[in-house]
Design a protein around this motif. Structure first.
Motif, PDB file in Angstrom:
ATOM      1  N   PRO A   1       0.703  -1.312   0.024  1.00  0.00           N
ATOM      2  CA  PRO A   1       0.046   0.022   0.125  1.00  0.00           C
ATOM      3  C   PRO A   1       0.900   1.219  -0.103  1.00  0.00           C
ATOM      4  O   PRO A   1       2.055   1.391   0.523  1.00  0.00           O
ATOM      5  N   VAL A   2       0.109   2.450  -0.433  1.00  0.00           N
ATOM      6  CA  VAL A   2       0.883   3.629  -0.253  1.00  0.00           C
ATOM      7  C   VAL A   2       1.158   4.036   0.920  1.00  0.00           C
ATOM      8  O   VAL A   2       0.243   4.106   1.691  1.00  0.00           O
ATOM      9  N   ALA A   3       2.177   4.679   1.323  1.00  0.00           N
ATOM     10  CA  ALA A   3       2.605   5.090   2.769  1.00  0.00           C
ATOM     11  C   ALA A   3       1.409   6.054   3.183  1.00  0.00           C
ATOM     12  O   ALA A   3       1.190   7.118   2.253  1.00  0.00           O
ATOM     13  N   GLY A   4       0.891   6.031   4.072  1.00  0.00           N
ATOM     14  CA  GLY A   4      -0.086   6.937   4.677  1.00  0.00           C
ATOM     15  C   GLY A   4      -1.539   6.837   4.363  1.00  0.00           C
ATOM     16  O   GLY A   4      -2.607   7.918   4.785  1.00  0.00           O
ATOM     17  N   SER A   5      -1.863   5.909   3.536  1.00  0.00           N
ATOM     18  CA  SER A   5      -3.244   5.461   2.994  1.00  0.00           C
ATOM     19  C   SER A   5      -3.974   4.580   4.172  1.00  0.00           C
ATOM     20  O   SER A   5      -3.230   4.126   5.001  1.00  0.00           O
ATOM     21  N   GLN A   6      -5.257   4.436   3.804  1.00  0.00           N
ATOM     22  CA  GLN A   6      -6.001   3.724   4.805  1.00  0.00           C
ATOM     23  C   GLN A   6      -5.301   2.176   4.930  1.00  0.00           C
ATOM     24  O   GLN A   6      -5.230   1.478   5.877  1.00  0.00           O
ATOM     25  N   ALA A   7      -4.902   2.050   3.589  1.00  0.00           N
ATOM     26  CA  ALA A   7      -4.509   0.261   3.506  1.00  0.00           C
ATOM     27  C   ALA A   7      -3.012   0.245   4.221  1.00  0.00           C
ATOM     28  O   ALA A   7      -2.895  -0.820   4.764  1.00  0.00           O
ATOM     29  N   ASP A   8      -2.467   1.267   4.121  1.00  0.00           N
ATOM     30  CA  ASP A   8      -1.081   1.084   4.831  1.00  0.00           C
ATOM     31  C   ASP A   8      -1.467   1.410   6.418  1.00  0.00           C
ATOM     32  O   ASP A   8      -0.837   0.401   7.010  1.00  0.00           O
ATOM     33  N   PHE A   9      -2.364   1.907   6.797  1.00  0.00           N
ATOM     34  CA  PHE A   9      -2.774   1.887   8.550  1.00  0.00           C
ATOM     35  C   PHE A   9      -3.271   0.851   8.636  1.00  0.00           C
ATOM     36  O   PHE A   9      -2.736   0.052   9.823  1.00  0.00           O
ATOM     37  N   ILE A  10      -4.256  -0.028   8.002  1.00  0.00           N
ATOM     38  CA  ILE A  10      -4.663  -1.472   8.252  1.00  0.00           C
ATOM     39  C   ILE A  10      -3.359  -2.492   8.091  1.00  0.00           C
ATOM     40  O   ILE A  10      -3.341  -3.309   9.267  1.00  0.00           O
ATOM     41  N   ALA A  11      -2.573  -2.110   7.197  1.00  0.00           N
ATOM     42  CA  ALA A  11      -1.562  -3.247   7.255  1.00  0.00           C
ATOM     43  C   ALA A  11      -0.622  -3.014   8.507  1.00  0.00           C
ATOM     44  O   ALA A  11      -0.051  -3.959   8.937  1.00  0.00           O
ATOM     45  N   LYS A  12      -0.448  -2.063   8.910  1.00  0.00           N
ATOM     46  CA  LYS A  12       0.655  -1.605  10.049  1.00  0.00           C
ATOM     47  C   LYS A  12       0.178  -1.901  11.153  1.00  0.00           C
ATOM     48  O   LYS A  12       0.809  -2.279  12.081  1.00  0.00           O
ATOM     49  N   MET A  13      -1.369  -1.624  11.435  1.00  0.00           N
ATOM     50  CA  MET A  13      -1.925  -1.918  12.659  1.00  0.00           C
ATOM     51  C   MET A  13      -2.030  -3.541  13.125  1.00  0.00           C
ATOM     52  O   MET A  13      -2.133  -3.951  14.039  1.00  0.00           O
ATOM     53  N   MET A  14      -2.444  -4.357  11.910  1.00  0.00           N
ATOM     54  CA  MET A  14      -2.448  -5.701  12.040  1.00  0.00           C
ATOM     55  C   MET A  14      -3.528  -6.222  13.007  1.00  0.00           C
ATOM     56  O   MET A  14      -3.232  -6.903  14.100  1.00  0.00           O
ATOM     57  N   GLY A  15      -4.510  -5.434  12.810  1.00  0.00           N
ATOM     58  CA  GLY A  15      -5.742  -5.679  13.819  1.00  0.00           C
ATOM     59  C   GLY A  15      -5.945  -4.864  14.895  1.00  0.00           C
ATOM     60  O   GLY A  15      -6.948  -4.654  15.561  1.00  0.00           O
ATOM     61  N   ALA A  16      -4.740  -3.875  15.209  1.00  0.00           N
ATOM     62  CA  ALA A  16      -4.968  -2.913  16.240  1.00  0.00           C
ATOM     63  C   ALA A  16      -5.861  -1.716  15.727  1.00  0.00           C
ATOM     64  O   ALA A  16      -5.611  -0.687  16.592  1.00  0.00           O
ATOM     65  N   ASP A  17      -6.385  -1.647  14.794  1.00  0.00           N
ATOM     66  CA  ASP A  17      -7.264  -0.438  14.357  1.00  0.00           C
ATOM     67  C   ASP A  17      -8.397  -0.682  15.225  1.00  0.00           C
ATOM     68  O   ASP A  17      -9.425   0.106  15.055  1.00  0.00           O
ATOM     69  N   VAL A  18      -8.938  -1.878  15.697  1.00  0.00           N
ATOM     70  CA  VAL A  18     -10.099  -1.874  16.251  1.00  0.00           C
ATOM     71  C   VAL A  18      -9.715  -2.184  17.938  1.00  0.00           C
ATOM     72  O   VAL A  18      -8.928  -3.064  18.145  1.00  0.00           O
ATOM     73  N   ILE A  19     -10.514  -1.836  18.816  1.00  0.00           N
ATOM     74  CA  ILE A  19     -10.412  -2.122  20.108  1.00  0.00           C
ATOM     75  C   ILE A  19     -11.749  -2.619  20.803  1.00  0.00           C
ATOM     76  O   ILE A  19     -12.990  -2.200  20.178  1.00  0.00           O
ATOM     77  N   TYR A  20     -11.950  -3.360  21.549  1.00  0.00           N
ATOM     78  CA  TYR A  20     -12.932  -4.087  22.081  1.00  0.00           C
ATOM     79  C   TYR A  20     -13.101  -3.843  23.539  1.00  0.00           C
ATOM     80  O   TYR A  20     -12.543  -3.441  24.379  1.00  0.00           O
ATOM     81  N   PHE A  21     -14.505  -3.656  23.678  1.00  0.00           N
ATOM     82  CA  PHE A  21     -15.012  -3.503  25.318  1.00  0.00           C
ATOM     83  C   PHE A  21     -16.056  -4.421  25.825  1.00  0.00           C
ATOM     84  O   PHE A  21     -16.669  -5.292  25.070  1.00  0.00           O
TER      85      PHE A  21
END
Length: 177
Positions: free
Chosen positions: A55-75
């Protein structure tokens, strides 16, 4: 011009002839090809730059790739507190957001199916704000963050059991341009 009625009548012999013709024509259908064409390429939403894979650096796809699931938190049920696991995920998000200071993000608050629509919208808002406040405490400008609550309207798991409910009680960070 008038056609005699005897010409219009269809006898058993004519029906057999028509049925045989139809059967013969259906047997002449095309043969299956010896090899099938290649399957269409899967469409991707990731943008790539020439000469690179990914993915292009700084894109949403890059964010998802770098987070590896950490884009979601659970309660937990009926809670909106940020626990230690959530803090680690939000720290990774903050680190990425600090690397791209022009990027903005929306934090989506979600709930499980139980409870009224109004209750879940309010709880989803508290969850999104809890995530936003933690990101701000880590140095992300509040002007770059917005929140939205979807309550129980956008579940990721459709079951009516604890495992499904646990997946739906979440806050999701989505980057925007």
């Amino acid at each position: 011009m008038r056609i005699p009625s005897s010409t219009l009548s269809v006898g058993p012999r004519s029906l057999v002839l028509v049925a045989a013709s139809a059967l013969a024509l259906s047997a002449c259908s095309k043969k299956a090809p010896e090899s099938l064409p290649p399957a269409p390429a899967a469409s991707t939403t990731t943008q790539t730059t020439p000469g690179t894979l990914g993915p292009v650096a700084g894109s949403q796809a890059d964010f998802i790739a770098k987070m590896m699931g950490a884009d979601v938190i659970y309660f937990d049920t009926d809670h909106y507190d940020v626990d230690a696991t959530d803090q680690a995920a939000l720290a990774r998000q903050a680190q990425w957001l600090m690397q791209y200071p022009a990027k903005r993000a929306t934090i989506e608050g979600h709930c499980d199916e139980r409870g009224t629509r109004e209750y879940n919208l309010a709880l989803g808002e508290r969850r999104a704000n809890a995530a936003k406040n933690y990101l701000v405490s880590l140095g992300v400008s509040p002007a770059r963050l917005s929140t939205v609550s979807y309550g129980k309207e956008r579940p990721v798991a459709l079951g009516s059991d604890e495992a499904s409910w646990a997946q739906n009680r979440r806050a999701v960070t989505v980057t925007i341009d």
